[in-house]
Design a protein around this motif. Structure first.
Motif, PDB file in Angstrom:
ATOM      1  N   ARG A 192     -40.349   4.361  10.086  1.00  0.00           N
ATOM      2  CA  ARG A 192     -40.307   3.197   9.161  1.00  0.00           C
ATOM      3  C   ARG A 192     -38.874   3.121   8.106  1.00  0.00           C
ATOM      4  O   ARG A 192     -38.407   2.114   8.045  1.00  0.00           O
ATOM      5  CB  ARG A 192     -41.337   3.363   8.101  1.00  0.00           C
ATOM      6  CG  ARG A 192     -41.437   2.325   7.148  1.00  0.00           C
ATOM      7  CD  ARG A 192     -41.491   0.852   7.800  1.00  0.00           C
ATOM      8  NE  ARG A 192     -42.518   0.613   8.653  1.00  0.00           N
ATOM      9  CZ  ARG A 192     -42.679  -0.539   9.253  1.00  0.00           C
ATOM     10  NH1 ARG A 192     -41.765  -1.580   8.872  1.00  0.00           N
ATOM     11  NH2 ARG A 192     -43.544  -0.895   9.993  1.00  0.00           N
ATOM     12  N   SER A 193     -38.522   4.317   7.866  1.00  0.00           N
ATOM     13  CA  SER A 193     -37.098   4.410   7.327  1.00  0.00           C
ATOM     14  C   SER A 193     -35.936   4.146   8.212  1.00  0.00           C
ATOM     15  O   SER A 193     -35.038   3.299   7.663  1.00  0.00           O
ATOM     16  CB  SER A 193     -36.814   5.886   6.567  1.00  0.00           C
ATOM     17  OG  SER A 193     -35.885   6.043   6.041  1.00  0.00           O
ATOM     18  N   LEU A 194     -35.998   4.549   9.298  1.00  0.00           N
ATOM     19  CA  LEU A 194     -34.792   4.019  10.248  1.00  0.00           C
ATOM     20  C   LEU A 194     -34.949   2.702  10.427  1.00  0.00           C
ATOM     21  O   LEU A 194     -33.791   2.129  10.469  1.00  0.00           O
ATOM     22  CB  LEU A 194     -35.178   5.058  11.507  1.00  0.00           C
ATOM     23  CG  LEU A 194     -34.094   4.641  12.655  1.00  0.00           C
ATOM     24  CD1 LEU A 194     -32.543   5.001  12.097  1.00  0.00           C
ATOM     25  CD2 LEU A 194     -34.530   5.374  13.872  1.00  0.00           C
ATOM     26  N   GLU A 196     -36.138   0.074   8.687  1.00  0.00           N
ATOM     27  CA  GLU A 196     -36.056  -0.631   7.484  1.00  0.00           C
ATOM     28  C   GLU A 196     -34.643  -0.401   6.979  1.00  0.00           C
ATOM     29  O   GLU A 196     -34.302  -1.695   6.524  1.00  0.00           O
ATOM     30  CB  GLU A 196     -36.951  -0.257   6.365  1.00  0.00           C
ATOM     31  CG  GLU A 196     -38.350  -0.691   6.824  1.00  0.00           C
ATOM     32  CD  GLU A 196     -39.348  -0.289   5.718  1.00  0.00           C
ATOM     33  OE1 GLU A 196     -38.896   0.329   4.612  1.00  0.00           O
ATOM     34  OE2 GLU A 196     -40.541  -0.833   5.592  1.00  0.00           O
ATOM     35  N   ASN A 197     -33.883   0.500   7.343  1.00  0.00           N
ATOM     36  CA  ASN A 197     -32.385   0.762   6.741  1.00  0.00           C
ATOM     37  C   ASN A 197     -31.347   0.716   7.838  1.00  0.00           C
ATOM     38  O   ASN A 197     -30.249   1.036   7.666  1.00  0.00           O
ATOM     39  CB  ASN A 197     -32.735   2.042   6.028  1.00  0.00           C
ATOM     40  CG  ASN A 197     -33.605   2.171   4.807  1.00  0.00           C
ATOM     41  OD1 ASN A 197     -33.487   1.317   4.008  1.00  0.00           O
ATOM     42  ND2 ASN A 197     -34.295   3.205   4.830  1.00  0.00           N
ATOM     43  N   ALA A 198     -31.956   0.434   9.196  1.00  0.00           N
ATOM     44  CA  ALA A 198     -31.078   0.199  10.198  1.00  0.00           C
ATOM     45  C   ALA A 198     -29.851  -0.782   9.857  1.00  0.00           C
ATOM     46  O   ALA A 198     -30.138  -1.923   9.111  1.00  0.00           O
ATOM     47  CB  ALA A 198     -31.552  -0.266  11.453  1.00  0.00           C
ATOM     48  N   VAL A 199     -28.743  -0.602  10.169  1.00  0.00           N
ATOM     49  CA  VAL A 199     -27.667  -1.659   9.931  1.00  0.00           C
ATOM     50  C   VAL A 199     -27.614  -2.562  11.251  1.00  0.00           C
ATOM     51  O   VAL A 199     -26.887  -3.647  11.035  1.00  0.00           O
ATOM     52  CB  VAL A 199     -26.314  -0.926  10.143  1.00  0.00           C
ATOM     53  CG1 VAL A 199     -26.243   0.250   8.958  1.00  0.00           C
ATOM     54  CG2 VAL A 199     -25.818  -0.283  11.495  1.00  0.00           C
ATOM     55  N   ASN A 215     -37.100  -6.352  11.022  1.00  0.00           N
ATOM     56  CA  ASN A 215     -36.626  -5.706   9.893  1.00  0.00           C
ATOM     57  C   ASN A 215     -35.794  -6.646   9.144  1.00  0.00           C
ATOM     58  O   ASN A 215     -35.230  -7.491   9.375  1.00  0.00           O
ATOM     59  CB  ASN A 215     -35.963  -4.196  10.222  1.00  0.00           C
ATOM     60  CG  ASN A 215     -34.482  -4.530  10.909  1.00  0.00           C
ATOM     61  OD1 ASN A 215     -34.162  -5.614  11.280  1.00  0.00           O
ATOM     62  ND2 ASN A 215     -33.742  -3.576  10.874  1.00  0.00           N
ATOM     63  N   GLN A 216     -35.369  -6.095   8.080  1.00  0.00           N
ATOM     64  CA  GLN A 216     -34.819  -6.689   6.819  1.00  0.00           C
ATOM     65  C   GLN A 216     -33.432  -7.232   7.198  1.00  0.00           C
ATOM     66  O   GLN A 216     -32.742  -8.282   7.215  1.00  0.00           O
ATOM     67  CB  GLN A 216     -34.622  -5.922   5.518  1.00  0.00           C
ATOM     68  CG  GLN A 216     -34.128  -6.782   4.423  1.00  0.00           C
ATOM     69  CD  GLN A 216     -34.963  -8.006   3.930  1.00  0.00           C
ATOM     70  OE1 GLN A 216     -36.069  -7.891   4.052  1.00  0.00           O
ATOM     71  NE2 GLN A 216     -34.382  -9.064   3.750  1.00  0.00           N
ATOM     72  N   THR A 217     -32.504  -6.258   8.143  1.00  0.00           N
ATOM     73  CA  THR A 217     -31.320  -6.621   8.572  1.00  0.00           C
ATOM     74  C   THR A 217     -31.283  -7.763   9.542  1.00  0.00           C
ATOM     75  O   THR A 217     -30.514  -8.681   9.461  1.00  0.00           O
ATOM     76  CB  THR A 217     -30.549  -5.409   9.465  1.00  0.00           C
ATOM     77  OG1 THR A 217     -30.651  -4.307   8.465  1.00  0.00           O
ATOM     78  CG2 THR A 217     -29.411  -5.802   9.930  1.00  0.00           C
TER      79      THR A 217
END
Length: 298
Positions: A192-194, A196-199, A215-217
């Motif tokens: 989940r961290s990977l 949600e925070n992926a570039v 994801n947000q990106t």
């Protein structure tokens, strides 16, 4: 005068006692199995294991020691053992971490068991006359010990030793399951961290054009402030600028099962046009039907 006869029923009485005890053993094991199935909290499992050991092994006292993450053996649950005794046992195991690891320890008379060293004095101070300790082995590794005792010297029967090992096996299963669940939860948090925070934008979508996850990106790439907005979109008509790019993408997914460096224009939320590059694969069922797409976008 009186006359009559006398029958020795000692053997029958003993048989009845053994049968009664056997029934109690089976009931205790059934309760333990039920707790293992219904509860995830190891503390509840420990309590039932202690009760089961007491009932099935004709024990006065019982306790469980397990290896902590720091490598120290700690008393996790006990019945009839004083706190002072728990601390002393932990100190003994800290100084002798390999004591009684690989095989059951069976002590018929604690007072005569000089090989126990300082542990002997602790057991005697607790009124323990006989002592049984079996290793708890999980995934090929000793993770603790199940301990049971009686107030008087006696020999533990082979049936009692086998029963103790069975209980230890049940506990080892519960510990392994808990560790597996924790590992799954850690993996889920890491994913989940990977995610949600992926570039890069990451997604999963249906062939019909609905997002299953994103994801947000990816939302930001498409000009949206939230994933919720993105999830509500119809991909073919609200993201692709040219319908033929979507159709070609779907055709490649059927024919070769993936796309790489697939570049095409998109419509952003504010109406502007952007260019993205996609890497994705098709996930298919056994018949070859595409279930969904998943990949990432730059």
């Amino acid at each position: 005068y009186y006359e009559g006869f006398v029958v020795d029923i000692t053997a029958r009485k003993r048989t009845e006692e053994l049968l009664t005890h056997r029934v109690a053993q089976l009931q205790a094991l059934y309760r333990l199995a039920s707790v293992l199935q219904q509860h995830d909290d190891l503390n509840e499992v420990f309590g039932e294991v202690i009760e089961c050991a007491k009932t099935t092994l004709n024990a006065d006292k019982a306790f469980i020691t397990l290896v902590d993450p720091d490598g120290r053996m700690k008393v996790k649950a006990s019945l009839g053992l004083s706190k002072e005794a728990e601390r002393t046992i932990e100190e003994f195991l800290l100084q002798s971490p390999n004591a009684f690891l690989e095989r059951p320890l069976i002590v018929a008379d604690v007072a005569k068991a000089l090989e126990l060293g300082s542990l002997r004095d602790v057991l005697l101070s607790e009124g323990i006359g006989s002592y049984l300790c079996v290793p708890i082995v999980s995934q090929g590794k000793v993770v603790g010990r199940l301990n049971a005792s009686s107030s008087h010297p006696r020999k533990f029967t082979e049936d009692e030793i086998n029963m103790a090992q069975t209980i230890a096996h049940h506990l080892a299963f519960a510990i392994a399951r808990k560790e597996a669940e924790e590992q799954i939860r850690r993996s889920e948090r890491e994913f989940r961290s990977l995610f949600e925070n992926a570039v890069v934008g990451i997604y999963r979508s249906t062939p019909e054009g609905r997002f299953l996850m994103a994801n947000q990106t990816l939302a930001r790439i498409n000009g949206y402030s939230s994933v919720e907005e993105l999830m509500a979109l119809d991909i073919p008509t609200q993201i692709y600028l040219n319908p033929e790019d979507r159709e070609r993408y779907k055709r490649l997914m059927v024919e070769q099962g993936f796309v790489a460096d697939y570049r095409y224009p998109i419509k952003r939320k504010d109406g502007s046009i952007g260019w993205v590059t996609k890497w994705a694969r098709a996930v298919k069922d056994d018949s070859g039907k595409v279930l969904y797409y998943e990949g990432f976008v730059l």
